[in-house]
Design an enzyme around this catalytic site. Sequence first.
Site, PDB file in Angstrom:
ATOM      1  N   ASN A   1     -16.845 -26.199 -35.519  1.00 36.45           N
ATOM      2  CA  ASN A   1     -16.564 -25.168 -34.516  1.00 36.45           C
ATOM      3  C   ASN A   1     -15.718 -25.679 -33.358  1.00 36.45           C
ATOM      4  O   ASN A   1     -15.104 -24.892 -32.658  1.00 36.45           O
ATOM      5  CB  ASN A   1     -17.864 -24.572 -33.985  1.00 36.45           C
TER       6      ASN A   1
ATOM      7  N   GLN B  14     -18.065 -20.786 -39.204  1.00 33.82           N
ATOM      8  CA  GLN B  14     -16.671 -20.780 -38.741  1.00 33.82           C
ATOM      9  C   GLN B  14     -15.687 -20.643 -39.905  1.00 33.82           C
ATOM     10  O   GLN B  14     -14.508 -20.368 -39.685  1.00 33.82           O
ATOM     11  CB  GLN B  14     -16.358 -22.071 -37.964  1.00 33.82           C
TER      12      GLN B  14
ATOM     13  N   HIS C 112     -21.140 -12.066 -35.936  1.00 34.89           N
ATOM     14  CA  HIS C 112     -20.320 -11.929 -34.723  1.00 34.89           C
ATOM     15  C   HIS C 112     -19.117 -12.874 -34.679  1.00 34.89           C
ATOM     16  O   HIS C 112     -18.318 -12.825 -33.749  1.00 34.89           O
ATOM     17  CB  HIS C 112     -21.181 -12.051 -33.453  1.00 34.89           C
TER      18      HIS C 112
ATOM     19  N   THR D 216     -39.135  -5.540 -38.726  1.00 34.31           N
ATOM     20  CA  THR D 216     -38.344  -4.359 -39.103  1.00 34.31           C
ATOM     21  C   THR D 216     -36.851  -4.687 -39.056  1.00 34.31           C
ATOM     22  O   THR D 216     -36.372  -5.284 -38.100  1.00 34.31           O
ATOM     23  CB  THR D 216     -38.664  -3.193 -38.141  1.00 34.31           C
TER      24      THR D 216
ATOM     25  N   CYS E 209     -21.949 -23.170 -26.316  1.00 35.31           N
ATOM     26  CA  CYS E 209     -23.247 -23.587 -25.772  1.00 35.31           C
ATOM     27  C   CYS E 209     -23.110 -24.828 -24.913  1.00 35.31           C
ATOM     28  O   CYS E 209     -23.694 -24.932 -23.861  1.00 35.31           O
ATOM     29  CB  CYS E 209     -24.248 -23.885 -26.872  1.00 35.31           C
TER      30      CYS E 209
HETATM   31  N1  PLP Z   1     -23.049 -22.722 -36.479  1.00 37.46           N
HETATM   32  C1  PLP Z   1     -21.781 -22.805 -36.045  1.00 37.46           C
HETATM   33  C2  PLP Z   1     -20.816 -23.688 -36.780  1.00 37.46           C
HETATM   34  C3  PLP Z   1     -21.368 -22.082 -34.928  1.00 37.46           C
HETATM   35  O1  PLP Z   1     -20.102 -22.173 -34.503  1.00 37.46           O
HETATM   36  C4  PLP Z   1     -22.314 -21.281 -34.256  1.00 37.46           C
HETATM   37  C5  PLP Z   1     -21.932 -20.553 -33.035  1.00 37.46           C
HETATM   38  O2  PLP Z   1     -21.025 -20.925 -32.307  1.00 37.46           O
HETATM   39  C6  PLP Z   1     -23.633 -21.225 -34.744  1.00 37.46           C
HETATM   40  C7  PLP Z   1     -23.962 -21.958 -35.856  1.00 37.46           C
HETATM   41  C8  PLP Z   1     -24.681 -20.389 -34.078  1.00 37.46           C
HETATM   42  O3  PLP Z   1     -24.429 -19.029 -34.365  1.00 37.46           O
HETATM   43  P1  PLP Z   1     -25.315 -17.866 -33.703  1.00 37.46           P
HETATM   44  O4  PLP Z   1     -24.692 -17.618 -32.381  1.00 37.46           O
HETATM   45  O5  PLP Z   1     -25.132 -16.678 -34.631  1.00 37.46           O
HETATM   46  O6  PLP Z   1     -26.691 -18.312 -33.638  1.00 37.46           O
END
Ligand code: PLP
Length: 421
Positions: free
Chosen positions: A174, A208, A230, A266, A363
């Site tokens: 990512n 990704q 998303h 649900t 994050c």
């Molecule tokens: N894995 C990867 C490679 C990501 O880039 C991300 C989010 O940036 C996630 C997991 C986490 O995804 P989520 O926001 O749907 O928990």
Amino acid sequence: MVYMAKKKSKIYLDYAATTPVDPKVLKAMEPYFSDKFGNAGSIHGFGQEAQIAIDEARQKIADFLGCAGQEIIFTGSATEANNLAIKGLIQGLKKRKREGEKIHIITSQIEHKAVLAPIKYLEEIFGKGGGLEREKDVKVTYLPPDNQGIVSIDNIEKEITPETDLVSIMYANNEVGSIQPIKQIGCLIEKLNKDKEHPIFFHTDAVQAANYLDCEVDNLKVDLLTLSAHKIYGPKGISALYVRKGVPLSSLIKGGGQEWGLRAGTENVAAIVGFGEAIKQITNHKFYPERSRGTQITKIEKLRDKLVDGILYKIPDSRLNGPLPGKDRLPNNANISFQGIEGEGIVISLDMQGVAVSTGSACTSKALMPSHVLIAMGMEPEWTHSSIRFSLGKYTTAKDIDYVIKILPGIVGRLRKISGR
Ligand code: PLP
């Protein structure tokens, strides 16, 4: 402290953090917030309508992955799907293990925290230094990538032992967009499993990758695969875990029997419908090249290359992190460091001029910590602190890129002056 821009950014170059919902997706979801509000668990017509919508969405995702609908488990996020894959598998395997038998997990140092944190948790609870003496039976190998952010298949092979139960390697990173050799790892594991008393299970976080790479599970030879709506122009709060038939997974969320007992609660019908529609957009492109997933990817890739070339040409002491643009790098990713300044300063300055980008992953970007991915790639601290991730998407235009190339040299120059360079 949370920084808030006075003016909202107009140019969005943070598609790896999240994508806008495609209008077709929103349209497909709308009825499930109003007329079609039933609970899929109810026997009456409202419930049946919801159940049919879920079944259809599940099938679209199964078609994309080339698997059976029953092998798809909907979850609330990719983080939850990764937790289910890792903790659920280890819990499932623990039930089968004989007294004294160990568990061995192989992963990489550049995984998303949504993989690293559940593995760390297992290590703390059951590994060295945690748990009861008889439970100290989880060992984890964290493989470093090379300086391009790619994990070597030879290193994986070297670390596999008769005790190895799980290999979890992300499909595409990512932060730097490096694409991992998932198919080759899958083939290696398939070959080794022929001589093994118990199989190694193979998980990949394809969050990704889904927009750009082949995700057919039989091609990749994966047992578990994570997707997130998303990141592919679908809604937030819905994701999926592919679980190959026969993988011994235990559920993490107990309650009703939804999702074959693997994820109680649900179902979020509207979000599931939106996820199905978002996947359909990708699958359509794949099946009808003239409409074309290929063309869209080529367009994004050309814009990304223009951005990288423009920045590196105009800004001295800047460098591209990760693989060279080409087959080992996602077409929408550019991760660039600007020597001598903090990435956060650039993010804020760009935001004030209407451009949204990020430092590393969304994050970590609020935590002001250098990226664990760049550190694992062996980068020096002065470069890790100054990295910016530009991630493009299907609504990015040439005008957006021209604007960034125009304003960025001034921003970097000003920040360098402030920091005394
Ligand atoms: N894995 C990867 C490679 C990501 O880039 C991300 C989010 O940036 C996630 C997991 C986490 O995804 P989520 O926001 O749907 O928990």
